[in-house]
Enzyme design. Sequence first.
Site, PDB file in Angstrom:
ATOM      1  N   ASP A  37       0.853  -1.190   0.000  1.00 27.96           N
ATOM      2  CA  ASP A  37       0.000   0.000   0.000  1.00 27.96           C
ATOM      3  C   ASP A  37       0.883   1.232   0.000  1.00 27.96           C
ATOM      4  OD1 ASP A  37      -2.311  -1.592   0.160  1.00 27.96           O
ATOM      5  OD2 ASP A  37      -1.995  -1.819   2.305  1.00 27.96           O
ATOM      6  N   LYS A  58      -3.718   3.931  -2.439  1.00 29.23           N
ATOM      7  CA  LYS A  58      -4.992   4.535  -2.049  1.00 29.23           C
ATOM      8  C   LYS A  58      -5.581   3.964  -0.767  1.00 29.23           C
ATOM      9  CE  LYS A  58      -7.157   4.322  -6.100  1.00 29.23           C
ATOM     10  NZ  LYS A  58      -8.290   4.254  -6.952  1.00 29.23           N
ATOM     11  N   MET A 173      -7.543   5.832  12.049  1.00 31.00           N
ATOM     12  CA  MET A 173      -8.367   6.331  10.929  1.00 31.00           C
ATOM     13  C   MET A 173      -9.478   7.260  11.454  1.00 31.00           C
ATOM     14  SD  MET A 173      -8.695   2.741   8.824  1.00 31.00           S
ATOM     15  CE  MET A 173      -9.154   1.765  10.248  1.00 31.00           C
TER      16      MET A 173
HETATM   17  N1  SAH Z   1      -2.554  -2.290  10.466  1.00 32.64           N
HETATM   18  C1  SAH Z   1      -2.135  -0.945  10.839  1.00 32.64           C
HETATM   19  C2  SAH Z   1      -3.303   0.028  10.888  1.00 32.64           C
HETATM   20  C3  SAH Z   1      -4.007   0.223   9.560  1.00 32.64           C
HETATM   21  S1  SAH Z   1      -5.228   1.459   9.634  1.00 32.64           S
HETATM   22  C4  SAH Z   1      -1.376  -0.999  12.160  1.00 32.64           C
HETATM   23  O1  SAH Z   1      -1.349  -2.037  12.822  1.00 32.64           O
HETATM   24  O2  SAH Z   1      -0.759   0.005  12.522  1.00 32.64           O
HETATM   25  C5  SAH Z   1      -4.309   2.909   9.202  1.00 32.64           C
HETATM   26  C6  SAH Z   1      -4.287   3.874  10.374  1.00 32.64           C
HETATM   27  O3  SAH Z   1      -3.227   3.559  11.254  1.00 32.64           O
HETATM   28  C7  SAH Z   1      -4.074   5.322  10.002  1.00 32.64           C
HETATM   29  O4  SAH Z   1      -5.253   5.951   9.586  1.00 32.64           O
HETATM   30  C8  SAH Z   1      -3.581   5.877  11.327  1.00 32.64           C
HETATM   31  O5  SAH Z   1      -4.652   6.043  12.226  1.00 32.64           O
HETATM   32  C9  SAH Z   1      -2.745   4.742  11.844  1.00 32.64           C
HETATM   33  N2  SAH Z   1      -1.304   4.894  11.522  1.00 32.64           N
HETATM   34  C10 SAH Z   1      -0.546   3.998  10.885  1.00 32.64           C
HETATM   35  N3  SAH Z   1       0.753   4.415  10.835  1.00 32.64           N
HETATM   36  C11 SAH Z   1       0.787   5.611  11.477  1.00 32.64           C
HETATM   37  C12 SAH Z   1       1.829   6.545  11.782  1.00 32.64           C
HETATM   38  N4  SAH Z   1       3.087   6.333  11.410  1.00 32.64           N
HETATM   39  N5  SAH Z   1       1.489   7.663  12.458  1.00 32.64           N
HETATM   40  C13 SAH Z   1       0.230   7.895  12.848  1.00 32.64           C
HETATM   41  N6  SAH Z   1      -0.785   7.057  12.585  1.00 32.64           N
HETATM   42  C14 SAH Z   1      -0.515   5.917  11.921  1.00 32.64           C
END
Ligand code: SAH
Length: 251
Positions: A37, A58, A173
């Site tokens: 992604d 996206k 999110m």
């Molecule tokens: N599977 C991922 C989450 C996917 S949903 C995990 O375990 O982290 C995607 C969301 O994760 C984003 O909208 C945000 O809320 C968060 N996110 C992921 N990486 C981030 C980062 N470096 N800084 C802040 N938020 C982050």
Amino acid sequence: MPRKGKVYLVGAGPGSPDLLTVKAKRVLGKAGVVLYDQLAGGVRDLLPPGAELIDCGKSGSRHTLEQEEIEQLMVERALAGKRVVRLKGGDPFLFGRGGEELEALREAGIPVELVPGVTSAIAVPGCVGIPVTHRSHASEVVILTGHEEPGKRESSLDWDLLARFRGTIVILMGVKNLASIASGLVERGKDPATPVALIERGLAPGQRVTTGPLGEIGGIAKRAGVKPPAVIVIGGVVSLYREEDLCGAKE
Ligand code: SAH
């Protein structure tokens, strides 16, 4: 018939290649195909020359057909005997549809191996000094998707229960719906003084933290221009936040 390949569902961690696991690095080093992604800088250097790179991009606004296409591509490449890596941010099974991809692969009879990852839900708050649990503040933590707002008809979340929840609430999110989530919780009885932290682009050079009480955080975030990706943390543990760089993100 070529030998059947395999799909590795790999967690990429919250962005920095330093936070890939040793196993993720090893699996990436032998990949035939990588579906991603977002490809954090540095990950490309770990891939063998000639690996096929497929941008599934996206994130967030992907719709069903595109998700089906991703699943179909993984199945096709695996049936052609390839070592397929499906690289997902954070941990593959926390949002981001990893569970659905596992089901599709199982259905197609493709062997799957999971490589768990460091999740942003815990690592991003942690790196700014916010432990999601702490003996004096919270003995439980819940992780929600911010796509479910309290006003939404047939929300799959129990907002009354969340308003009563005494542990830490972590929302991924959630930037777009922050104001309605915050007011929904306050309307249902959560203390408007509960501290909230918004951590944008955690562990990346543009990392920024905005804090404020639950009752005011919607307006504060709007004025500060808070943008995704961000992790939202609600609860007493936020009082432990200090402006320090615990993860060496700025080094
Ligand atoms: N599977 C991922 C989450 C996917 S949903 C995990 O375990 O982290 C995607 C969301 O994760 C984003 O909208 C945000 O809320 C968060 N996110 C992921 N990486 C981030 C980062 N470096 N800084 C802040 N938020 C982050």
